[in-house]
Write a protein that holds these residues in place. Structure first.
Motif, PDB file in Angstrom:
ATOM      1  N   SER A  71       0.828  -1.215   0.000  1.00  0.00           N
ATOM      2  CA  SER A  71       0.000   0.000   0.000  1.00  0.00           C
ATOM      3  C   SER A  71       0.861   1.263   0.000  1.00  0.00           C
ATOM      4  O   SER A  71       0.496   2.271  -0.605  1.00  0.00           O
ATOM      5  N   LEU A  72       1.995   1.217   0.656  1.00  0.00           N
ATOM      6  CA  LEU A  72       2.910   2.361   0.645  1.00  0.00           C
ATOM      7  C   LEU A  72       3.499   2.563  -0.748  1.00  0.00           C
ATOM      8  O   LEU A  72       3.533   3.682  -1.273  1.00  0.00           O
ATOM      9  N   GLU A  73       3.939   1.479  -1.352  1.00  0.00           N
ATOM     10  CA  GLU A  73       4.542   1.559  -2.684  1.00  0.00           C
ATOM     11  C   GLU A  73       3.529   2.028  -3.733  1.00  0.00           C
ATOM     12  O   GLU A  73       3.902   2.675  -4.717  1.00  0.00           O
ATOM     13  N   ALA A  74       2.264   1.708  -3.537  1.00  0.00           N
ATOM     14  CA  ALA A  74       1.222   2.102  -4.493  1.00  0.00           C
ATOM     15  C   ALA A  74       1.111   3.620  -4.623  1.00  0.00           C
ATOM     16  O   ALA A  74       0.588   4.121  -5.621  1.00  0.00           O
ATOM     17  N   HIS A  75       1.607   4.358  -3.629  1.00  0.00           N
ATOM     18  CA  HIS A  75       1.498   5.811  -3.626  1.00  0.00           C
ATOM     19  C   HIS A  75       2.749   6.519  -4.160  1.00  0.00           C
ATOM     20  O   HIS A  75       2.768   7.748  -4.258  1.00  0.00           O
ATOM     21  N   ARG A  76       3.779   5.767  -4.507  1.00  0.00           N
ATOM     22  CA  ARG A  76       5.019   6.382  -4.985  1.00  0.00           C
ATOM     23  C   ARG A  76       4.949   6.650  -6.488  1.00  0.00           C
ATOM     24  O   ARG A  76       4.334   5.898  -7.234  1.00  0.00           O
ATOM     25  N   ASP A  77       5.612   7.736  -6.914  1.00  0.00           N
ATOM     26  CA  ASP A  77       5.606   8.084  -8.336  1.00  0.00           C
ATOM     27  C   ASP A  77       6.262   7.003  -9.187  1.00  0.00           C
ATOM     28  O   ASP A  77       5.782   6.671 -10.268  1.00  0.00           O
ATOM     29  N   VAL A  78       7.392   6.473  -8.731  1.00  0.00           N
ATOM     30  CA  VAL A  78       8.027   5.324  -9.396  1.00  0.00           C
ATOM     31  C   VAL A  78       8.082   4.220  -8.354  1.00  0.00           C
ATOM     32  O   VAL A  78       9.001   4.137  -7.544  1.00  0.00           O
ATOM     33  N   THR A  93      -1.205  15.622 -13.321  1.00  0.00           N
ATOM     34  CA  THR A  93      -1.959  16.422 -12.364  1.00  0.00           C
ATOM     35  C   THR A  93      -2.253  15.592 -11.112  1.00  0.00           C
ATOM     36  O   THR A  93      -2.429  14.378 -11.185  1.00  0.00           O
ATOM     37  N   PRO A  94      -2.294  16.226  -9.945  1.00  0.00           N
ATOM     38  CA  PRO A  94      -2.586  15.478  -8.711  1.00  0.00           C
ATOM     39  C   PRO A  94      -3.897  14.698  -8.787  1.00  0.00           C
ATOM     40  O   PRO A  94      -3.987  13.572  -8.289  1.00  0.00           O
ATOM     41  N   ALA A  95      -4.922  15.285  -9.401  1.00  0.00           N
ATOM     42  CA  ALA A  95      -6.218  14.597  -9.506  1.00  0.00           C
ATOM     43  C   ALA A  95      -6.095  13.341 -10.344  1.00  0.00           C
ATOM     44  O   ALA A  95      -6.679  12.295 -10.024  1.00  0.00           O
ATOM     45  N   CYS A  96      -5.332  13.416 -11.427  1.00  0.00           N
ATOM     46  CA  CYS A  96      -5.129  12.252 -12.277  1.00  0.00           C
ATOM     47  C   CYS A  96      -4.373  11.168 -11.516  1.00  0.00           C
ATOM     48  O   CYS A  96      -4.743   9.989 -11.537  1.00  0.00           O
ATOM     49  N   LYS A  97      -3.327  11.574 -10.827  1.00  0.00           N
ATOM     50  CA  LYS A  97      -2.498  10.604 -10.094  1.00  0.00           C
ATOM     51  C   LYS A  97      -3.316   9.873  -9.035  1.00  0.00           C
ATOM     52  O   LYS A  97      -3.119   8.674  -8.802  1.00  0.00           O
ATOM     53  N   CYS A 135     -17.776   0.811 -12.508  1.00  0.00           N
ATOM     54  CA  CYS A 135     -18.916   1.741 -12.489  1.00  0.00           C
ATOM     55  C   CYS A 135     -18.648   2.941 -13.388  1.00  0.00           C
ATOM     56  O   CYS A 135     -17.544   3.491 -13.413  1.00  0.00           O
ATOM     57  N   LYS A 136     -19.681   3.338 -14.132  1.00  0.00           N
ATOM     58  CA  LYS A 136     -19.479   4.350 -15.169  1.00  0.00           C
ATOM     59  C   LYS A 136     -18.994   5.679 -14.603  1.00  0.00           C
ATOM     60  O   LYS A 136     -18.200   6.369 -15.229  1.00  0.00           O
ATOM     61  N   GLU A 137     -19.455   6.062 -13.390  1.00  0.00           N
ATOM     62  CA  GLU A 137     -19.009   7.339 -12.819  1.00  0.00           C
ATOM     63  C   GLU A 137     -17.517   7.301 -12.487  1.00  0.00           C
ATOM     64  O   GLU A 137     -16.819   8.304 -12.655  1.00  0.00           O
ATOM     65  N   ASP A 138     -17.027   6.165 -12.004  1.00  0.00           N
ATOM     66  CA  ASP A 138     -15.607   6.046 -11.687  1.00  0.00           C
ATOM     67  C   ASP A 138     -14.768   6.177 -12.954  1.00  0.00           C
ATOM     68  O   ASP A 138     -13.711   6.809 -12.956  1.00  0.00           O
ATOM     69  N   CYS A 139     -15.241   5.578 -14.029  1.00  0.00           N
ATOM     70  CA  CYS A 139     -14.533   5.666 -15.298  1.00  0.00           C
ATOM     71  C   CYS A 139     -14.565   7.096 -15.837  1.00  0.00           C
ATOM     72  O   CYS A 139     -13.536   7.629 -16.279  1.00  0.00           O
ATOM     73  N   GLU A 140     -15.723   7.719 -15.778  1.00  0.00           N
ATOM     74  CA  GLU A 140     -15.863   9.084 -16.318  1.00  0.00           C
ATOM     75  C   GLU A 140     -15.002  10.080 -15.546  1.00  0.00           C
ATOM     76  O   GLU A 140     -14.361  10.956 -16.137  1.00  0.00           O
ATOM     77  N   SER A 141     -14.968   9.954 -14.230  1.00  0.00           N
ATOM     78  CA  SER A 141     -14.173  10.897 -13.439  1.00  0.00           C
ATOM     79  C   SER A 141     -12.677  10.643 -13.639  1.00  0.00           C
ATOM     80  O   SER A 141     -11.881  11.598 -13.650  1.00  0.00           O
ATOM     81  N   TRP A 142     -12.283   9.391 -13.807  1.00  0.00           N
ATOM     82  CA  TRP A 142     -10.884   9.048 -14.090  1.00  0.00           C
ATOM     83  C   TRP A 142     -10.435   9.755 -15.379  1.00  0.00           C
ATOM     84  O   TRP A 142      -9.397  10.408 -15.426  1.00  0.00           O
ATOM     85  N   TRP A 143     -11.264   9.627 -16.406  1.00  0.00           N
ATOM     86  CA  TRP A 143     -10.945  10.259 -17.694  1.00  0.00           C
ATOM     87  C   TRP A 143     -10.927  11.788 -17.587  1.00  0.00           C
ATOM     88  O   TRP A 143     -10.020  12.447 -18.092  1.00  0.00           O
ATOM     89  N   GLU A 144     -11.918  12.336 -16.910  1.00  0.00           N
ATOM     90  CA  GLU A 144     -11.999  13.795 -16.776  1.00  0.00           C
ATOM     91  C   GLU A 144     -10.803  14.337 -15.998  1.00  0.00           C
ATOM     92  O   GLU A 144     -10.237  15.382 -16.350  1.00  0.00           O
ATOM     93  N   ASP A 145     -10.403  13.641 -14.955  1.00  0.00           N
ATOM     94  CA  ASP A 145      -9.275  14.087 -14.139  1.00  0.00           C
ATOM     95  C   ASP A 145      -7.942  13.979 -14.880  1.00  0.00           C
ATOM     96  O   ASP A 145      -6.984  14.688 -14.543  1.00  0.00           O
ATOM     97  N   CYS A 146      -7.860  13.081 -15.864  1.00  0.00           N
ATOM     98  CA  CYS A 146      -6.588  12.833 -16.542  1.00  0.00           C
ATOM     99  C   CYS A 146      -6.499  13.412 -17.950  1.00  0.00           C
ATOM    100  O   CYS A 146      -5.415  13.386 -18.555  1.00  0.00           O
TER     101      CYS A 146
END
Length: 242
Positions: A71-78, A93-97, A135-146
């Motif tokens: 879980s710690l490693e999941a939050h690292r950039d690399v 962008t932070p929202a995308c990440k 879920c469609k909202e999770d997909c839509e927000s992922w795309w919008e944020d990125c």
């Protein structure tokens, strides 16, 4: 009303058909679909409590397939998990990440992906997920944020230059905004991980699609979703073959 019911059943069966051959069609097989960890690179053999899961992975702390270190490693950039650099085309962008961290937490930690686990013959894992109904909202927000962040590929599973030990863009692949490589939310969610996800027509809270995001104080909604599809795989044989 009868026609609407039939259409709903066909939509659900389409999702069930995607994973029909993944697991045995017996009552014992149904048990194997629920509360399980996939045989991946970092998942535990069995889910169990992990009270100190980090930040965005913490919703799974009551019952997790991931360790605290994962879980710690999941939050690292690399991350050392896969030596994968999200920011291969410059700062994300932070929202995308946040969406990619949450995607990683779901993949590594969730014990509710059993109906979509398939065996694979790969050096780094023995199982993968395929066509998880996101879920469609999770997909839509992922795309919008990125959409304003940049990448150089539409499939992040393969085709990278690993010469340096970290993923880098192939020479022939130019960096563009996400919405160049992923013109729609479905393109992003379905294609980025080789169809690990399949964007659903169902909404969050419907009990028919997997949520990347949920409030653990309200329980894990993906438990109900996994039970539904496990039951459908077991009990829908006649409809499937019809």
């Amino acid at each position: 009303m009868d026609m609407a019911w039939k259409i709903t059943q066909l939509l659900l069966l389409a999702s069930v058909t995607d994973v029909w051959s993944a697991r045995p069609k017996t009552q014992e097989g149904k048990k194997n679909l629920l509360n399980v960890c996939m045989y991946g690179k970092h998942q535990k053999k069995e889910p169990s409590p992990e009270n100190k899961l980090h930040d965005q992975c913490s919703p799974w702390k009551k019952n997790a397939c991931c360790s605290v270190n994962t879980s710690l490693e999941a939050h690292r950039d690399v991350s050392l998990l896969y030596n994968f650099n999200w920011e291969h085309c410059g700062p994300m962008t932070p929202a995308c990440k946040r969406n990619f961290i949450q995607d990683t937490c779901l993949y590594e930690c969730s014990p509710n992906l059993g109906p979509w686990i398939k065996k694979v013959n790969q050096s780094w894992r023995k199982e993968r997920i395929l066509n998880v109904p996101l879920c469609k909202e999770d997909c839509e927000s992922w795309w919008e944020d990125c959409r304003t962040s940049s990448t150089c590929k539409s499939n992040w599973h393969k085709g990278w230059d690993w010469t340096s030990g970290i993923n880098e863009c192939p020479v022939k692949n130019a960096c563009h905004r996400f919405d160049f490589y992923f013109p729609t939310p479905a393109a992003l969610c379905n294609e980025i991980w080789s169809h690990s996800f399949k964007v659903s027509n169902y909404s969050r809270g419907s009990g028919r699609c997997i949520q990347m995001w949920f409030d653990p104080a309200q329980g894990n909604p993906n438990e109900e979703v996994a039970r539904f599809y496990a039951e459908a795989m077991m009990n829908g044989a006649e409809l499937h073959w019809a």
